[in-house]
Design an enzyme around this catalytic site. Structure first.
Site, PDB file in Angstrom:
ATOM      1  N   ARG A 172       5.397  13.664   6.131  1.00  0.00           N
ATOM      2  CA  ARG A 172       4.215  12.824   6.371  1.00  0.00           C
ATOM      3  C   ARG A 172       4.574  11.339   6.180  1.00  0.00           C
ATOM      4  O   ARG A 172       4.670  10.598   7.153  1.00  0.00           O
ATOM      5  CB  ARG A 172       3.083  13.265   5.428  1.00  0.00           C
ATOM      6  CG  ARG A 172       1.726  12.659   5.747  1.00  0.00           C
ATOM      7  CD  ARG A 172       1.530  11.251   5.238  1.00  0.00           C
ATOM      8  NE  ARG A 172       1.739  11.107   3.783  1.00  0.00           N
ATOM      9  CZ  ARG A 172       1.759   9.925   3.178  1.00  0.00           C
ATOM     10  NH1 ARG A 172       1.611   8.799   3.864  1.00  0.00           N
ATOM     11  NH2 ARG A 172       1.986   9.842   1.859  1.00  0.00           N
ATOM     12  N   ASP A 173       4.830  10.938   4.946  1.00  0.00           N
ATOM     13  CA  ASP A 173       5.089   9.513   4.687  1.00  0.00           C
ATOM     14  C   ASP A 173       6.356   9.078   5.418  1.00  0.00           C
ATOM     15  O   ASP A 173       6.446   7.963   5.936  1.00  0.00           O
ATOM     16  CB  ASP A 173       5.254   9.286   3.178  1.00  0.00           C
ATOM     17  CG  ASP A 173       4.956   7.866   2.743  1.00  0.00           C
ATOM     18  OD1 ASP A 173       4.981   6.970   3.590  1.00  0.00           O
ATOM     19  OD2 ASP A 173       4.700   7.665   1.539  1.00  0.00           O
TER      20      ASP A 173
ATOM     21  N   HIS B 187       4.841   7.536  -7.024  1.00  0.00           N
ATOM     22  CA  HIS B 187       5.159   7.569  -5.592  1.00  0.00           C
ATOM     23  C   HIS B 187       5.812   6.218  -5.267  1.00  0.00           C
ATOM     24  O   HIS B 187       5.133   5.264  -4.909  1.00  0.00           O
ATOM     25  CB  HIS B 187       3.846   7.770  -4.819  1.00  0.00           C
ATOM     26  CG  HIS B 187       3.946   7.745  -3.344  1.00  0.00           C
ATOM     27  ND1 HIS B 187       3.898   8.888  -2.566  1.00  0.00           N
ATOM     28  CD2 HIS B 187       4.073   6.732  -2.464  1.00  0.00           C
ATOM     29  CE1 HIS B 187       3.980   8.568  -1.287  1.00  0.00           C
ATOM     30  NE2 HIS B 187       4.086   7.258  -1.198  1.00  0.00           N
TER      31      HIS B 187
ATOM     32  N   CYS C 142       5.302   2.610   5.347  1.00  0.00           N
ATOM     33  CA  CYS C 142       3.895   2.713   5.718  1.00  0.00           C
ATOM     34  C   CYS C 142       3.672   1.838   6.926  1.00  0.00           C
ATOM     35  O   CYS C 142       4.043   0.656   6.911  1.00  0.00           O
ATOM     36  CB  CYS C 142       2.998   2.274   4.562  1.00  0.00           C
ATOM     37  SG  CYS C 142       1.250   2.277   5.019  1.00  0.00           S
TER      38      CYS C 142
ATOM     39  N   ASN D 180      10.390   6.136   1.001  1.00  0.00           N
ATOM     40  CA  ASN D 180      10.258   6.545  -0.394  1.00  0.00           C
ATOM     41  C   ASN D 180      11.651   6.744  -0.970  1.00  0.00           C
ATOM     42  O   ASN D 180      12.614   6.935  -0.242  1.00  0.00           O
ATOM     43  CB  ASN D 180       9.547   7.896  -0.487  1.00  0.00           C
ATOM     44  CG  ASN D 180       8.122   7.824  -0.020  1.00  0.00           C
ATOM     45  OD1 ASN D 180       7.866   7.858   1.166  1.00  0.00           O
ATOM     46  ND2 ASN D 180       7.200   7.699  -0.955  1.00  0.00           N
TER      47      ASN D 180
HETATM   48  P1  HMG Z   1     -11.910   3.033  12.096  1.00  0.00           P
HETATM   49  O1  HMG Z   1     -11.477   2.502  13.425  1.00  0.00           O
HETATM   50  O2  HMG Z   1     -12.633   2.108  11.179  1.00  0.00           O
HETATM   51  O3  HMG Z   1     -12.743   4.403  12.214  1.00  0.00           O
HETATM   52  O4  HMG Z   1     -10.625   3.586  11.352  1.00  0.00           O
HETATM   53  P2  HMG Z   1     -13.966   4.885  13.041  1.00  0.00           P
HETATM   54  O5  HMG Z   1     -14.723   5.829  12.169  1.00  0.00           O
HETATM   55  O6  HMG Z   1     -14.716   3.695  13.616  1.00  0.00           O
HETATM   56  O7  HMG Z   1     -13.297   5.699  14.233  1.00  0.00           O
HETATM   57  C1  HMG Z   1     -12.517   5.085  15.222  1.00  0.00           C
HETATM   58  C2  HMG Z   1     -11.939   6.163  16.119  1.00  0.00           C
HETATM   59  O8  HMG Z   1     -11.043   6.983  15.377  1.00  0.00           O
HETATM   60  C3  HMG Z   1     -12.978   7.106  16.712  1.00  0.00           C
HETATM   61  O9  HMG Z   1     -12.469   7.546  17.949  1.00  0.00           O
HETATM   62  C4  HMG Z   1     -12.983   8.236  15.738  1.00  0.00           C
HETATM   63  O10 HMG Z   1     -13.423   9.453  16.302  1.00  0.00           O
HETATM   64  C5  HMG Z   1     -11.509   8.350  15.389  1.00  0.00           C
HETATM   65  P3  HMG Z   1     -12.917   6.860  19.349  1.00  0.00           P
HETATM   66  O11 HMG Z   1     -14.404   7.018  19.372  1.00  0.00           O
HETATM   67  O12 HMG Z   1     -12.474   5.422  19.254  1.00  0.00           O
HETATM   68  O13 HMG Z   1     -12.152   7.643  20.378  1.00  0.00           O
HETATM   69  N1  HMG Z   1     -11.292   8.911  14.078  1.00  0.00           N
HETATM   70  C6  HMG Z   1     -10.474   9.939  13.824  1.00  0.00           C
HETATM   71  N2  HMG Z   1      -9.710  10.693  14.625  1.00  0.00           N
HETATM   72  C7  HMG Z   1      -8.993  11.679  14.040  1.00  0.00           C
HETATM   73  N3  HMG Z   1      -9.009  11.908  12.722  1.00  0.00           N
HETATM   74  C8  HMG Z   1      -9.761  11.181  11.887  1.00  0.00           C
HETATM   75  C9  HMG Z   1     -10.530  10.135  12.444  1.00  0.00           C
HETATM   76  N4  HMG Z   1     -11.371   9.237  11.908  1.00  0.00           N
HETATM   77  C10 HMG Z   1     -11.828   8.490  12.915  1.00  0.00           C
HETATM   78  N5  HMG Z   1      -9.761  11.423  10.583  1.00  0.00           N
HETATM   79  C11 HMG Z   1      -9.656   5.193   9.872  1.00  0.00           C
HETATM   80  C12 HMG Z   1     -10.753   4.161  10.063  1.00  0.00           C
HETATM   81  C13 HMG Z   1      -9.641   5.525   8.397  1.00  0.00           C
HETATM   82  C14 HMG Z   1      -9.980   6.417  10.691  1.00  0.00           C
HETATM   83  C15 HMG Z   1      -8.303   4.591  10.329  1.00  0.00           C
HETATM   84  O14 HMG Z   1      -8.151   3.345   9.747  1.00  0.00           O
HETATM   85  C16 HMG Z   1      -7.131   5.466   9.966  1.00  0.00           C
HETATM   86  O15 HMG Z   1      -6.981   6.548  10.496  1.00  0.00           O
HETATM   87  N6  HMG Z   1      -6.260   4.967   9.068  1.00  0.00           N
HETATM   88  C17 HMG Z   1      -5.144   5.763   8.582  1.00  0.00           C
HETATM   89  C18 HMG Z   1      -3.973   4.882   8.319  1.00  0.00           C
HETATM   90  C19 HMG Z   1      -2.845   5.707   7.764  1.00  0.00           C
HETATM   91  O16 HMG Z   1      -2.743   6.893   8.008  1.00  0.00           O
HETATM   92  N7  HMG Z   1      -1.952   5.032   7.006  1.00  0.00           N
HETATM   93  C20 HMG Z   1      -0.815   5.685   6.428  1.00  0.00           C
HETATM   94  C21 HMG Z   1      -1.156   6.627   5.320  1.00  0.00           C
HETATM   95  S1  HMG Z   1      -1.466   5.805   3.773  1.00  0.00           S
HETATM   96  C22 HMG Z   1       0.132   5.592   3.107  1.00  0.00           C
HETATM   97  O17 HMG Z   1       1.108   5.807   3.764  1.00  0.00           O
HETATM   98  C23 HMG Z   1       0.244   5.189   1.663  1.00  0.00           C
HETATM   99  C24 HMG Z   1       0.678   6.353   0.766  1.00  0.00           C
HETATM  100  O18 HMG Z   1       1.930   6.888   1.182  1.00  0.00           O
HETATM  101  C25 HMG Z   1       0.797   5.870  -0.687  1.00  0.00           C
HETATM  102  C26 HMG Z   1       1.645   4.612  -0.848  1.00  0.00           C
HETATM  103  O19 HMG Z   1       2.824   4.609  -0.416  1.00  0.00           O
HETATM  104  O20 HMG Z   1       1.123   3.663  -1.416  1.00  0.00           O
HETATM  105  C27 HMG Z   1      -0.365   7.493   0.792  1.00  0.00           C
HETATM  106 MG    MG Z   2       3.847   6.074   0.656  1.00  0.00          MG
END
Ligand code: HMG
Ligand code: MG
Length: 304
Positions: free
Chosen positions: A15-16, A207, A240, A249
């Site tokens: 995933r990450d 993490h 990320c 990581n």
């Molecule tokens: P948004 O644009 O504000 O959301 O994004 P929305 O509710 O307005 O939806 C926009 C569109 O996305 C819509 O589709 C929704 O249906 C769709 P459209 O009408 O435009 O065709 N949608 C989805 N589709 C599939 N699955 C869903 C979903 N939700 C909405 N769950 C949102 C807000 C949170 C969805 C967006 O910002 C997002 O997906 N962000 C994820 C970013 C991400 O994955 N980042 C990496 C992971 S975090 C990380 O790596 C850190 C970590 O490792 C820890 C660390 O290292 O610190 C965990």
């Molecule tokens: Mg991470």
């Protein structure tokens, strides 16, 4: 405090690690990787995320990955979920554990999930309540715990606030993310000490990304505080997509070697995890970003 006798390693590479890859990795390759990691003895292997495919295209095939995966008994395959839409996808795909994620930096929160910290916490509280009502396990992430790519230093109180909120909404474990790998041991120590005022140490995981080469030192400092759950990524994959400049990581191979050398049990076979790392690295066309993986391949092997 003595070092823990056992550490649970949470493998986040599929995933990450992969979420940052620009070229789409085929479903079969992901499935082979996840299964190899479980065979290597890892008991938690993050399998993907149900996030917006527009935001993270690489994770758009998570449902297909889960459908083809032979799930090994006793192994958990969590997926990241940012909202109710993601939770519904997790439930449709027979997921047993989700990970919800928030940040200790407001700017990072906006860049990563398009809302403020407080908005994310109230949204996630509802997601967690619903997931728990469906019998899922819920893990929580707090990002930017040792620094933010946009805001710089982050107050330990802000980290404790987010970690505490995730714990209170029912997360069984909070993983503290040094998203951009800027932390150093004394800062990690101070951050964990502050968080421990809100969340008991046995419910904390670390993490650490390894962007600045500090992850193993920070892990050691964290083990000294009683932390016994460490996230890592095979072959040091990753970053990320919303943290500019962040690299992977800490490599799982490096963590296993460190813990083996300290007689801390992990249940993970170093050779098998290194083999999984070579498999995915070959697919991506690059050498593993793990010193241990490289050393294992060299002619003068260290004792281990
Ligand atoms: P948004 O644009 O504000 O959301 O994004 P929305 O509710 O307005 O939806 C926009 C569109 O996305 C819509 O589709 C929704 O249906 C769709 P459209 O009408 O435009 O065709 N949608 C989805 N589709 C599939 N699955 C869903 C979903 N939700 C909405 N769950 C949102 C807000 C949170 C969805 C967006 O910002 C997002 O997906 N962000 C994820 C970013 C991400 O994955 N980042 C990496 C992971 S975090 C990380 O790596 C850190 C970590 O490792 C820890 C660390 O290292 O610190 C965990
Ligand atoms: Mg991470």
């Amino acid at each position: 405090m003595p070092y823990p006798s056992h550490v649970r390693i949470v493998e986040v590479g599929p995933r990450d690690g992969l979420q940052n890859e620009k070229t789409l990795v085929p479903v079969d390759v992901k499935v082979t990787l996840i299964q190899a990691l479980a065979e290597a003895g890892l008991k938690t292997v993050e399998a993907g995320s149900f996030v917006s495919p527009k935001w993270v295209p690489q994770m758009a095939d998570t449902a297909a990955v889960l459908a083809r995966l032979h799930r090994k008994p006793g192994v958990s395959y969590p997926v990241l979920v940012p909202n109710q839409t993601g939770l519904e996808a997790a439930l449709r795909n027979n997921v047993q554990e989700i990970a919800i994620f928030a940040a200790a930096s407001d700017t990072f929160s906006h860049r990563n999930i398009n809302c403020s910290i407080e908005e994310s916490l109230s949204r996630l509280a509802a997601v967690a309540a619903s997931a728990l009502a469906h019998g899922l396990k819920v893990r929580g992430y707090a990002s930017c715990v040792l620094g933010c790519p946009f805001e710089g230093a982050i107050e330990t109180a802000a980290v404790a606030h987010v970690a505490g909120a995730l714990y209170e909404m029912g997360c069984y474990e909070i993983s503290l993310g040094d998203t951009i790998g800027v932390g150093t041991p004394l800062k990690a120590h101070a951050m964990i000490s502050a968080v421990a005022e809100r969340v008991p140490i046995p419910a904390l995981a670390i993490h650490y990304h390894d962007t600045w080469g500090q992850a193993l030192a920070n892990i050691l400092a964290s083990l000294q505080l009683g932390i016994s759950v460490v996230d890592s990524s095979v072959a040091g994959l990753g970053g990320c997509p919303y943290a500019p400049g962040a690299t992977g990581n800490v490599a799982t191979e490096d963590v296993v070697y460190l813990l083996n050398g300290m007689n801390i049990e992990t249940g993970v076979d170093l050779d098998q995890v290194a083999s999984a790392g070579r498999f995915i690295s070959q697919h991506l066309g690059r050498a593993p970003a793990s010193k241990v993986a490289v050393a294992l391949q060299s002619t003068c092997l260290p004792t281990r």
